[in-house]
Design a protein around this motif. Structure first.
Motif, PDB file in Angstrom:
ATOM      1  N   GLU A 165       0.828  -1.203   0.000  1.00 25.28           N
ATOM      2  CA  GLU A 165       0.000   0.000   0.000  1.00 25.28           C
ATOM      3  C   GLU A 165       0.863   1.253   0.000  1.00 25.28           C
ATOM      4  O   GLU A 165       0.524   2.250  -0.657  1.00 25.28           O
ATOM      5  N   HIS A 166       1.959   1.217   0.725  1.00 25.82           N
ATOM      6  CA  HIS A 166       2.886   2.343   0.725  1.00 25.82           C
ATOM      7  C   HIS A 166       3.442   2.568  -0.679  1.00 25.82           C
ATOM      8  O   HIS A 166       3.536   3.706  -1.155  1.00 25.82           O
ATOM      9  N   HIS A 167       3.787   1.483  -1.340  1.00 25.95           N
ATOM     10  CA  HIS A 167       4.282   1.562  -2.718  1.00 25.95           C
ATOM     11  C   HIS A 167       3.239   2.199  -3.625  1.00 25.95           C
ATOM     12  O   HIS A 167       3.537   3.096  -4.424  1.00 25.95           O
ATOM     13  N   ARG A 168       1.986   1.755  -3.482  1.00 23.38           N
ATOM     14  CA  ARG A 168       0.916   2.291  -4.334  1.00 23.38           C
ATOM     15  C   ARG A 168       0.706   3.787  -4.096  1.00 23.38           C
ATOM     16  O   ARG A 168       0.498   4.554  -5.052  1.00 23.38           O
ATOM     17  N   ARG A 169       0.782   4.219  -2.838  1.00 21.56           N
ATOM     18  CA  ARG A 169       0.604   5.651  -2.557  1.00 21.56           C
ATOM     19  C   ARG A 169       1.702   6.488  -3.215  1.00 21.56           C
ATOM     20  O   ARG A 169       1.428   7.562  -3.757  1.00 21.56           O
ATOM     21  N   ILE A 170       2.921   5.996  -3.180  1.00 19.93           N
ATOM     22  CA  ILE A 170       4.016   6.750  -3.793  1.00 19.93           C
ATOM     23  C   ILE A 170       3.869   6.779  -5.311  1.00 19.93           C
ATOM     24  O   ILE A 170       4.084   7.810  -5.952  1.00 19.93           O
ATOM     25  N   VAL A 171       3.466   5.654  -5.886  1.00 22.92           N
ATOM     26  CA  VAL A 171       3.257   5.623  -7.343  1.00 22.92           C
ATOM     27  C   VAL A 171       2.135   6.577  -7.732  1.00 22.92           C
ATOM     28  O   VAL A 171       2.223   7.296  -8.736  1.00 22.92           O
ATOM     29  N   ARG A 172       1.067   6.610  -6.919  1.00 26.35           N
ATOM     30  CA  ARG A 172      -0.040   7.532  -7.192  1.00 26.35           C
ATOM     31  C   ARG A 172       0.445   8.987  -7.128  1.00 26.35           C
ATOM     32  O   ARG A 172       0.102   9.814  -7.980  1.00 26.35           O
ATOM     33  N   ALA A 260       7.105   1.134 -14.802  1.00 25.08           N
ATOM     34  CA  ALA A 260       7.312   0.400 -13.552  1.00 25.08           C
ATOM     35  C   ALA A 260       8.155   1.271 -12.636  1.00 25.08           C
ATOM     36  O   ALA A 260       9.260   1.677 -13.001  1.00 25.08           O
ATOM     37  N   VAL A 261       7.631   1.578 -11.459  1.00 23.37           N
ATOM     38  CA  VAL A 261       8.272   2.527 -10.547  1.00 23.37           C
ATOM     39  C   VAL A 261       8.815   1.764  -9.340  1.00 23.37           C
ATOM     40  O   VAL A 261       8.054   1.205  -8.551  1.00 23.37           O
ATOM     41  N   GLU A 262      10.127   1.745  -9.195  1.00 22.61           N
ATOM     42  CA  GLU A 262      10.764   1.053  -8.077  1.00 22.61           C
ATOM     43  C   GLU A 262      10.947   2.021  -6.917  1.00 22.61           C
ATOM     44  O   GLU A 262      11.444   3.130  -7.090  1.00 22.61           O
ATOM     45  N   ILE A 263      10.544   1.583  -5.732  1.00 23.29           N
ATOM     46  CA  ILE A 263      10.607   2.424  -4.535  1.00 23.29           C
ATOM     47  C   ILE A 263      11.666   1.892  -3.581  1.00 23.29           C
ATOM     48  O   ILE A 263      11.780   0.685  -3.364  1.00 23.29           O
ATOM     49  N   ALA A 264      12.447   2.797  -2.998  1.00 24.51           N
ATOM     50  CA  ALA A 264      13.414   2.432  -1.970  1.00 24.51           C
ATOM     51  C   ALA A 264      13.462   3.550  -0.941  1.00 24.51           C
ATOM     52  O   ALA A 264      13.592   4.724  -1.302  1.00 24.51           O
ATOM     53  N   ASP A 265      13.304   3.184   0.317  1.00 26.50           N
ATOM     54  CA  ASP A 265      13.337   4.171   1.410  1.00 26.50           C
ATOM     55  C   ASP A 265      12.339   5.309   1.189  1.00 26.50           C
ATOM     56  O   ASP A 265      12.619   6.476   1.481  1.00 26.50           O
ATOM     57  N   GLY A 266      11.166   4.964   0.666  1.00 33.73           N
ATOM     58  CA  GLY A 266      10.100   5.945   0.511  1.00 33.73           C
ATOM     59  C   GLY A 266      10.233   6.873  -0.677  1.00 33.73           C
ATOM     60  O   GLY A 266       9.438   7.815  -0.821  1.00 33.73           O
ATOM     61  N   ARG A 267      11.190   6.623  -1.552  1.00 35.42           N
ATOM     62  CA  ARG A 267      11.367   7.477  -2.727  1.00 35.42           C
ATOM     63  C   ARG A 267      11.484   6.638  -3.998  1.00 35.42           C
ATOM     64  O   ARG A 267      11.766   5.435  -3.941  1.00 35.42           O
ATOM     65  N   VAL A 268      11.278   7.293  -5.122  1.00 37.55           N
ATOM     66  CA  VAL A 268      11.381   6.616  -6.410  1.00 37.55           C
ATOM     67  C   VAL A 268      12.861   6.421  -6.731  1.00 37.55           C
ATOM     68  O   VAL A 268      13.597   7.392  -6.933  1.00 37.55           O
TER      69      VAL A 268
END
Length: 288
Positions: A165-172, A260-268
């Motif tokens: 869900e955290h990943h989805r919020r950042i992608v949004r 495709a958006v890869e997230i690490a430590d809350g950032r793209v």
């Protein structure tokens, strides 16, 4: 026929992880069916078919490596929509990680047999004795290959975002900032060392080299959304390879791109864009 069809989804999931190509995975499964239909009675169908598909993929990987040496621009795996279970259960972090574009790219570092051992162990939970039987090697050699594969792949996997869900919020947020031209918001979302890749396969307009760093990626993304052809297209967020991704449709509903958006430590940390029509063909059929 019924026995094979029961195994087909698992065989496709195995072949895709080994090859990074949905089209090639389908071909390998079909070839396995031909061999199954010509074989006599098989005592353990699942084991027999696993061995056949794995070895077909090993041969395919050898020729694919030669083809990728002359590939135009960066090579990225074919995206697969996974919300409907197309690549098997993806309930755990390990299961989702095994099909993520980032990890599939890392698997390109491995020799074909190292990749096979890694996938059979990590994604399908086969013991080393089973892996040895599938590949026709000793159990000790399987252990050695697995250690070597993990050494090549292991460290960068720490970047994998485990909270869906955290990943989805950042992608949004990434999508809103990119479409809205909100440079400040986008800058906050991008990691300092963010990288953007694009796979056009030589048939669609795409950057031929990776774009490194926040400032350059900002300009790159702004350039994409400012193109005249960007008007009228539709964007959505769906699950691709176990992670939230942005899909882009033309006014007629055709699939134009997958981000495709890869997230690490809350950032793209990475943006991987697939625009090659050949690479999008499988995902396009899934969306129909």
């Amino acid at each position: 026929m019924a026995v094979f069809e029961e195994q087909r989804p698992r065989l496709f999931a195995l072949a895709y992880r080994l090859l990074g190509s949905a089209a090639e995975a389908e071909d390998m499964v079909q070839e396995a069916y031909v061999r199954w239909s010509q074989a006599g009675p098989v005592e353990v169908p699942a084991a027999w078919l696993t061995r056949v598909v794995t070895n077909l993929c090993l041969s395919q990987l050898t020729s694919a490596r030669r083809q990728r040496e002359s590939y135009v621009g960066p090579w990225l795996p074919e995206p697969v929509l996974t919300g409907d279970g197309a690549l098997g259960p993806l309930e755990t972090v390990e299961q989702r990680e095994s099909v993520s574009l980032g990890v599939l790219i890392l698997l390109e570092r491995l020799t074909p047999v190292e990749r096979a051992v890694f996938v059979l162990r990590e994604a399908f939970g086969h013991g080393h004795a089973e892996v040895a039987g599938i590949l026709g090697i000793t159990e000790a050699h399987s252990r050695q290959l697995h250690r070597r594969a993990r050494a090549h792949v292991g460290e960068p996997r720490k970047r994998f975002e485990s909270d869906r869900e955290h990943h989805r919020r950042i992608v949004r947020g990434f999508l809103r900032a990119t479409l809205g031209g909100d440079v400040a918001a986008l800058e906050r979302l991008l990691a300092d060392d963010v990288v953007a890749w694009a796979d056009g396969g030589g048939t669609a307009t795409a950057a031929r080299r990776p774009v490194y760093g926040r400032a350059r990626v900002l300009r790159y993304l702004s350039g994409l959304t400012n193109r005249p052809e960007a008007a009228g297209i539709a964007w959505d967020i769906v699950e691709v390879n176990g992670e939230p991704a942005v899909v882009v449709h033309d006014p007629g509903g055709g699939l134009l791109a997958v981000f495709a958006v890869e997230i690490a430590d809350g950032r793209v940390a990475a943006v991987r864009t697939i625009v090659s029509p050949a690479k999008l063909a499988f995902a396009a059929t899934q969306l129909m």
